[in-house]
Every structure is written in C-alpha cells, then in structure tokens.
Design an enzyme around this catalytic site. Structure first.
Site, short mmCIF file in Angstrom:
data_model
loop_
_atom_site.label_atom_id
_atom_site.label_comp_id
_atom_site.label_asym_id
_atom_site.label_seq_id
_atom_site.Cartn_x
_atom_site.Cartn_y
_atom_site.Cartn_z
N ALA A 1 59.09 100.50 -33.17
CA ALA A 1 58.61 101.27 -32.34
C ALA A 1 57.95 100.63 -31.03
CB ALA A 1 57.21 102.07 -32.86
N ASP A 2 57.48 99.36 -31.09
CA ASP A 2 56.81 98.56 -30.09
C ASP A 2 58.07 97.93 -29.31
OD1 ASP A 2 54.19 98.52 -30.43
OD2 ASP A 2 54.13 96.81 -31.66
N ILE A 3 59.05 97.76 -30.02
CA ILE A 3 60.22 96.98 -28.89
C ILE A 3 61.24 98.05 -28.23
CG2 ILE A 3 62.41 95.88 -29.27
CD1 ILE A 3 61.46 94.29 -31.83
#
Length: 407
Positions: free
Chosen positions: A179-181
């Site tokens: 989700a962050d990447i």
C-alpha cells in the site's frame, strides 16, 4: 546524457516509506531531492533495524537497511521546522523548488505555514503532493493510516492467504508494504502529470494521495469480480480466481508455479505431463469450464506434478512453452542470471560503509538513462551545501543557526 528530470528540484518533507519512495523515484530520474529531517534524529526509518549497513571494520553504522531502501539519490538537510527560523528557511527553499512532498496528518503543517495554501502564495507554480492514510477530506481524514491496517481495511488481506478450511488458513498481509509502495508510485505519476500541467499553464496544484484510495484501486480484477457480481471474493491461497490452472503445485522436491493462461497452453501442459486426455474432457476444455470445475481438475494435476522435481518440470515445461517458475528465496533471486544481467544490484559509495548495495530502479530509458545514483545520505550530510546554494545563506548565518539548534 542528461537525466529525464534534470533541473527539477524537490523539497521532501516526507518520512518512512510512501513519500520517500516517490521522492527516490524522482531522484532516480535526475531530480534534485532535498530531504528535510529532524536535527539529531532524522527519518524514523534510520533506526528501524537491525539489520544495519556495516562500516569498513564490519561494525553496524547508523543507517538501517530499511532507510537505505527508500532514500537513494537524495540530499539531507536537518531543520527544526517547529521554530520560526526553520520555517523561514523552508519558505526560502520552497520558493526555489518545483515540487513539495509531505505525509503529515491532514492540516498538520498549517501551523508551521508549510501547507499548500501557504507555500503556493510564496510559489504559485509549486506542485504540492500530500500523502495520508485517508485523504484530505471525508469522515476518516483525521485518522492515522499505516500500511498493515490499510491492507486490511482496503480488502487486500481478505483475498490473501489460505481459506479458513485449510491448515493455517487466515487473512494474510503481503510480505512488503505494497500500500505504501504503490502510493509512492501513484504519487510520482500524479506529480509528473501536475508538472506537465504547470509547464503548459504556469500554475501549480495540490495532489492528494490516500493509502486507502490506492489500496482500493489496485484490487484490479478482484474489485471488478465483486462489482460485476455483488459477491465478495474469498481467499484462494495461491490459486487464481479467474484462471485455472494458475497456482503453486508441489513437486517431488519442492514447489513450482504453473501459470497456464490459455487453452492452447493447457493442452501443451497436459501433453507433456502425461494427462493428455484432459483437454478433450468438456469439463476442462476451456478456461471457463476449468474455473467451474477446479475442484476435480486440480487434484489430477497435483498427482502428475509430484512425479518429477522442480528443475525437471521447468526444463520440460519451458520446452513446451508453458509458463512456469520456481519459488525463489531472495538469495536465489539475486543469484539469478537474468537478474544479474539486468544490473539489478548496484553498489554506491558511502561515507562510513564504504559501499552500500541498492536495488536499481527498474525503468530502462533509451535516451535519458538513470545514472549517477548516490547512496542514501547521512543525517544532515548536505546541510551547509543546500543552505548556501539554494537558501542563499552565508557561512556566518549557517553557523548561527547551528548554534541555536535550528539546523
């Protein structure tokens, strides 16, 4: 050759992963990225270890591997943004930058006059990208958001992991912070699009990225499986909801990924696997029928696959043009001849570690290649350089700020 984003300057107020991943991607393509960090502490991920990079004597440095993964190619400037003097420096820098990236909570930078409204008055052409868990508006806007919880809230964990009825069956997160990447990558795309608009019109804008929005967007075919049927898909372990056979199968000495994408490949597979009669069975003749009858088909494939080793199957299936592959541990990934040929791992000069490894940006440009990468910076490594060059401060002014603890 010049890099694609040479001449672009980014003021990076972000930390941890999503924001730094975006700014690292921009740095890879040639942008000058000024990473703003807290004096004496820096980005939280500097301490997220072990493991840490080793110095030339084999001892741990202060640079955690986590930090090294997302901060290549940047310059570090330490500033206490809670102090008026620190805010003034950041205003000077913003006036000379094309992009600002931040991932503070909604409204968190307004009290420092570092929000979009404040900085766009100083620099109307600024492209200002905010990354939060839930976005700049809505009922959840004030909530903190972290990758693990977003993978859960955004539905990814509901379709990842073995079914409840199988041993160990439970919802699972993905092994990296996707989700962050993905949010970092979408932020990069949004920033570049906003810069294109800025170059055409002369006006900047605010780019609003939310982890939950991104996680929902990357559900891809699974989202459409639900939206077209109204039925929430469940967990299938390593199986695919829309293609059969497309999963991990046990072999005589391990596992292999079998990725049969069409009916022709299925016939080729069955012919070399000694089950050539299956494609002539109406239950398995088409992918649609194989999906409907996976419960009877998959056991027959498993029975055939356990008769040979993984390496034997790969040799056989590649000859038959059937997509397949081993489940590699990371040591085998980085020892793979294709990975090596693509120059995936590079070693960058570092002030205390001598050399640090990095996983290269995967984009291959024919005209503006990614080049000149530098190691993630030490805390405050470029403070004096940036304050002189960009903020136009004298040595005496810099010394006074350092004495006051502002930098």
């Amino acid at each position: 050759m010049t890099s694609a984003l040479s001449g672009l300057r980014v003021l990076d107020l972000s930390r941890v992963l999503a924001g730094p991943w975006a700014s690292q991607t921009l740095a890879d393509m040639g942008a000058e990225v000024i990473k703003i960090e807290r004096p004496g502490a820096g980005d939280d991920t500097r301490g997220w270890g072990p493991p840490y990079a080793k110095d030339v004597t084999g001892n741990d440095t202060s640079e955690a591997a986590y930090y090294l993964s997302a901060n290549r190619g940047k310059k570090s400037l330490t500033i206490d943004m809670t102090k008026p003097e620190g805010q003034e420096i950041l205003h000077r820098l913003a006036a000379e930058c094309d992009v600002v990236i931040e991932n503070f909570k909604v409204g968190g930078l307004a009290k420092y006059r570092l929000d979009y409204a404040s900085l766009s008055e100083i620099n109307p052409k600024i492209v200002y990208c905010s990354i939060t868990g839930f976005g700049q508006d809505g009922p959840y806007k004030d909530r903190p958001g972290y990758d693990f919880m977003i993978q859960a809230m955004g539905g990814l964990m509901s379709i990842t992991g073995a079914p409840d009825q199988e041993p160990g069956g439970q919802p699972m997160k993905v092994g990296v912070a996707v989700a962050d990447i993905f949010t970092g990558l979408y932020a990069t795309i949004g920033i570049l699009a906003a810069l294109r608009h800025r170059d055409a019109t002369g006006e900047g804008q605010h780019v609003d990225l939310a982890l939950l929005d991104v996680q929902t967007a990357i559900l891809a075919n699974q989202a459409m499986n639900f939206l077209t049927t109204g039925k929430a898909p469940g967990r299938l372990g390593n199986a695919h909801p829309n293609i059969v056979p497309y999963e991990a199968f046990p072999t005589a000495d391990g596992y292999i990924i079998l990725a049969v994408g069409n009916d022709s490949q299925f016939r080729s597979f069955c012919n070399v696997a000694g089950i050539g009669h299956l494609p002539d069975d109406a239950r398995y003749a088409t992918n649609r029928s194989r999906v409907a009858n996976r419960e009877t088909l998959v056991p027959q494939i498993r029975q055939a696959m356990v008769m040979k080793s993984t390496d034997d199957w790969i040799a056989i299936l590649e000859t038959a043009n059937v997509p397949c592959g081993p489940i590699n541990t990371l040591d085998r990934v980085f020892d793979n001849p294709q990975v090596k040929h693509r120059d995936t791992v590079r070693y960058l000069d570092h002030p205390t570690a001598g050399k640090v490894p990095t996983v290269a940006n995967p984009i291959k440009f024919s005209k503006t290649p990614i080049a000149g990468e530098t190691a993630p910076p030490m805390l405050g490594q470029h403070s004096d350089e940036i304050l002189r060059k960009v903020a136009d401060l004298s040595d005496a002014q810099i010394a006074k700020l350092r004495e006051a603890g502002i930098i």
